[in-house]
Design an enzyme around this catalytic site. Structure first.
Site, PDB file in Angstrom:
ATOM      1  N   TYR A  97       0.047  10.007  -8.863  1.00 21.50           N
ATOM      2  CA  TYR A  97       0.388  11.472  -8.842  1.00 21.50           C
ATOM      3  C   TYR A  97       1.771  11.969  -9.354  1.00 21.50           C
ATOM      4  CZ  TYR A  97      -3.147  11.512  -5.141  1.00 21.50           C
ATOM      5  OH  TYR A  97      -4.357  11.348  -4.533  1.00 21.50           O
ATOM      6  N   ASP A 129       0.819  -1.120   0.014  1.00 19.98           N
ATOM      7  CA  ASP A 129       0.093   0.096   0.033  1.00 19.98           C
ATOM      8  C   ASP A 129       0.979   1.187   0.146  1.00 19.98           C
ATOM      9  OD1 ASP A 129      -2.357   1.069  -0.214  1.00 19.98           O
ATOM     10  OD2 ASP A 129      -2.552   1.352   1.885  1.00 19.98           O
TER      11      ASP A 129
END
Ligand code: IMP
Length: 193
Positions: free
Chosen positions: A150, A68
């Site tokens: 991002y 994650d």
């Protein structure tokens, strides 16, 4: 050695497979016909990685790992963090996430941020965690076409370009995931010898 990587993201499998020795064979969820989205409901990156790895371990009892990752922005008290994938809404949308982040940072002089990746590896009922981090800053606008998420607004410390302006090989040398993976690989190599 066959290891399941609990992800549906082909970019990540490609990124990681490129960094692995030939004797380690990574298999993604699509390869083993697991098409469901494993819930990521934990409040921490470690917790979410563990949820996903546990899900696969219980189903297959094969060595497996999950990751994650979060982008943690200093001026936003660590946001988007565990919410990185769904920052702008429940449907994952990279452009909307980026736009929301740029809006929230408008007029904020502190643009320091880091990516942090947590891996959870389960083998023979033992659970191990590995973490990698890269410091950087959030750009004023999107730049570059490569990568995902991002990447177009993250400029790693010591560089004048975003992750999205780097080749995959350049990014892999320094990325949060690469650093976490190096630690996981050391662990795996010790298991194999
Ligand atoms: P995940 O935990 O890897 O699924 O990532 C959560 C969120 O962070 C997603 O929205 C990804 O797009 C973003 N993300 C993860 N890794 C990267 C990366 O290497 N670059 C840019 N964004 C990333």
């Amino acid at each position: 050695m066959k290891i399941i990587f609990a992800t549906q993201n082909p970019n990540k499998i490609k990124e990681i497979q490129n960094m692995l020795p030939a004797n380690i064979n990574i298999v993604g969820l699509q390869d083993i016909h697991v098409n469901e989205d494993i819930p990521e409901t934990a409040p921490t990156l470690n917790g979410n990685a563990q949820l996903k790895a546990n899900f696969i371990w219980k189903k297959f009892q094969l060595p497996c790992f999950a990751d994650d990752t979060g982008l943690e922005v200093e001026a936003l008290n660590g946001e988007p963090g565990v919410r990185s994938a769904r920052y702008a809404g429940e449907v994952k949308n990279d452009d909307a996430n980026i736009q929301l982040l740029l809006n929230k940072l408008q007029n904020k002089p502190n643009r320091f941020a880091h990516f942090r990746t947590c891996f959870c590896f389960i083998h023979k009922n033992e659970t191990h965690f590995f973490e990698g981090k890269i410091e950087g800053e959030i750009a004023i606008e999107k730049l570059g076409q490569n990568g995902f998420g991002y990447d177009p607004i993250f400029v790693p410390k010591g560089y004048k370009k975003t992750f999205a302006q780097m080749t995959l090989a350049e990014k892999n040398k320094i990325s949060h995931r690469a650093k976490a993976l190096e630690k996981l690989l050391n662990h795996l190599n010790n298991l194999i010898v």
